[in-house]
Design a protein around this motif. Structure first.
Motif, short mmCIF file in Angstrom:
data_model
loop_
_atom_site.label_atom_id
_atom_site.label_comp_id
_atom_site.label_asym_id
_atom_site.label_seq_id
_atom_site.Cartn_x
_atom_site.Cartn_y
_atom_site.Cartn_z
N MET A 20 -90.45 -5.75 59.67
CA MET A 20 -91.58 -6.38 58.99
C MET A 20 -92.90 -5.80 59.47
SD MET A 20 -90.32 -10.34 58.60
CE MET A 20 -91.60 -10.77 57.41
N SER A 47 -87.56 -8.58 55.62
CA SER A 47 -87.83 -10.00 55.40
C SER A 47 -86.57 -10.73 54.94
CB SER A 47 -88.96 -10.17 54.37
OG SER A 47 -88.70 -9.42 53.21
N ILE A 104 -95.20 -14.98 55.96
CA ILE A 104 -93.95 -15.58 55.49
C ILE A 104 -93.72 -17.00 56.00
CG2 ILE A 104 -92.48 -14.77 57.38
CD1 ILE A 104 -90.32 -14.13 55.30
#
Length: 385
Positions: A20, A47, A104
Motif C-alpha cells: 500500500m 489493499s 482505508i
C-alpha cells in the motif's frame, strides 16, 4: 494456554502494508510511460490482501476453527465493535489531513462491524458466501450507484459527518473501497481463518487454489473483452482519454478509483483493473491474496525456531499495521515529510525499523495498545454476570 502466533500472517500483513505504501509513494508510470512495476504488482492487490487479512484476524479473535457461542460471542463482538469504531474514527481524523491518499481505515472499521454478523459461521459456509458475494455484489452496485449521490474523491473525514447520507453512500457503494462489494474479501478471510492454517496441506491449498483463481479471472476477463464491439463501447464511454485499444488499456491498468463508471455499460463488469470492484477484479485479487497468505505460512513454517524469531522481528511491522499505516499517512503530509515519489525506500525503512524495534522489545504498537485496551474493557463488561 493461548494458541501459538502464526508469524506467517504477520509477514503477509507487513507485505500488504509495504504494498500500500508503494502504491502511494511510487509513480504510477515508469520512464517509458508504461505502468510502473510497483503499481503492476501491488495496485489493488495490496489493499485487497489487507482486507482479507482483516477477515483472518476476525476469525482468530472469535474462536479460530470453531466459532465462539453464547455470552462469549457477545463479549468478543462487543470488543470488536469498539475496535471497529475506534479504527473508523482514526480514519476520519486522518482524512482531515492533506495527504492526497485514499485512507482505508474508515471503510475498514465499517467492514469489521459488518463482519460481526458472520462470525458464527464455519469455514465452508463462509467460503461459499464469499464466492457468491464476489459475483452478486458488483452487480448490485452497478444497479444502485446511479441512484446515489454523486461521489467525492476525498477520503472520508470528520467534516463529512455533517452529511451522513453522502458519507454512508461513499462508504458502502461509491467510494474508493466500497464496503458492500468489499465484504467479499472479509468473508474470504473469515473463511480461511476458520481453517487449520498450521497444516501444510491447507497452506499448499491456499497457494494452488489462489493461483488458479487469479489466472482464470485474468484470462477470462481478457477473452471476454476481446469479443467484437466490447472494447470499442468501453473506449467510447471513457472519451478521448480512452481512445483506442491502447488508451483503454492505459485507463484499465491505472485503476478505476473504486468502481467502474456509474451508469455505464454492463461490459464494465468484465474488466480486471485495480479498484474496479468487478467480479473479475474481486476474483483476481482474492486469488492473489490467497497465494500471498499461503506462501508466507509455508515459508515461515519451514524455518527453525531461531530463524522464525528473526523473521518475526524483521517483519514486525505486520503486528502493528494500524500504527504504521497511520504514520505513513502522516508522512505523506507536509507535517512530517514533504511528499516525494522517489522516497519509497526511506518510507519502507522507517516503518520496518519501528516494527522491528518494538517486536524485539516485545512491545505492541501504541495504537494497537490503545485499541486493545478499549476492546478488552468492552468485552469484560459483557462477560460480567
Amino acid at each position: 494456554m493461548s494458541p501459538r502466533r502464526l508469524v506467517g500472517l504477520d509477514v503477509a500483513r507487513c507485505l500488504a502494508l509495504l504494498g500500500m505504501v508503494a502504491t502511494h509513494v511510487v509513480a504510477t508510470t515508469g520512464p517509458d510511460g508504461g505502468l510502473s512495476f510497483a503499481h503492476w504488482l501491488a495496485g489493488g492487490r495490496a489493499s485487497a490482501l489487507f482486507t482479507v487479512l482483516a477477515g483472518v484476524s476476525l476469525a482468530l479473535m472469535t474462536g479460530r476453527r470453531v466459532p465462539v457461542r453464547g455470552r462469549e460471542r457477545g463479549a468478543r463482538s462487543a470488543g470488536l465493535a469498539v475496535r471497529a469504531l475506534i479504527v473508523a474514527s482514526f480514519g476520519l481524523l486522518l482524512g482531515e489531513l492533506d495527504s492526497g491518499l485514499a485512507v482505508i481505515l474508515t471503510y475498514y472499521g465499517l467492514l469489521f462491524l459488518l463482519g460481526l454478523v458472520f462470525v458464527g459461521l464455519r469455514a465452508p459456509t463462509l467460503l461459499a458466501l464469499a464466492v457468491v458475494w464476489a459475483v452478486l455484489a458488483p452487480v448490485a452496485s452497478q444497479v444502485v450507484r446511479p441512484l446515489l449521490p454523486e461521489r467525492g474523491f476525498a477520503s472520508p473525514a470528520v467534516g463529512q459527518l455533517a452529511d451522513p447520507v453522502q458519507l454512508l453512500s461513499e462508504l458502502t457503494f461509491t467510494g474508493y473501497y466500497p464496503v458492500v462489494p468489499w465484504l467479499a474479501y472479509l468473508l474470504l478471510g473469515l473463511g480461511i481463518g476458520r481453517l487449520d492454517l498450521g497444516r501444510r496441506s491447507v497452506q499448499l491449498g491456499l497457494v494452488g487454489f489462489g493461483l488458479g483463481v487469479a489466472v482464470a479471472a485474468t484470462v477470462g476477463s481478457r477473452l471476454l473483452l476481446e469479443r467484437p464491439g466490447v472494447a470499442q463501447r468501453l473506449s467510447e464511454e471513457l472519451g478521448p482519454r480512452g481512445a483506442g485499444a491502447a488508451g483503454l488499456r492505459r485507463q484499465i491498468e491505472g485503476g478505476m478509483f473504486g468502481n467502474t463508471p456509474s451508469g455505464g455499460s454492463w461490459d464494465w463488469l468484465l474488466v480486471v483493473a485495480p479498484h474496479s470492484t468487478t467480479p473479475f477484479d474481486l476474483a483476481q485479487t482474492m486469488g492473489s491474496a490467497l497465494v500471498v497468505v499461503g506462501s508466507c505460512l509455508l515459508v515461515v513454517a519451514a524455518l527453525p525456531p531461531f530463524a522464525e524469531r528473526v523473521v518475526a522481528i524483521v517483519f514486525g511491522a505486520g503486528t502493528m499495521t494500524l500504527t504504521l499505516y497511520s504514520l505513513h499517512v502522516l508522512l505523506r503530509t507536509d507535517l512530517l515529510w514533504p511528499p516525494d515519489e522517489g522516497a519509497y525506500a526511506q518510507h519502507a525503512l522507517v516503518l520496518l525499523a519501528i516494527g522491528a524495534v518494538l517486536v524485539a522489545l516485545e512491545r505492541r504498537g501504541p495504537l494497537e495498545r490503545l485499541v486493545g485496551a478499549a476492546s478488552a474493557r468492552a468485552s469484560a463488561l459483557v462477560r460480567r454476570p
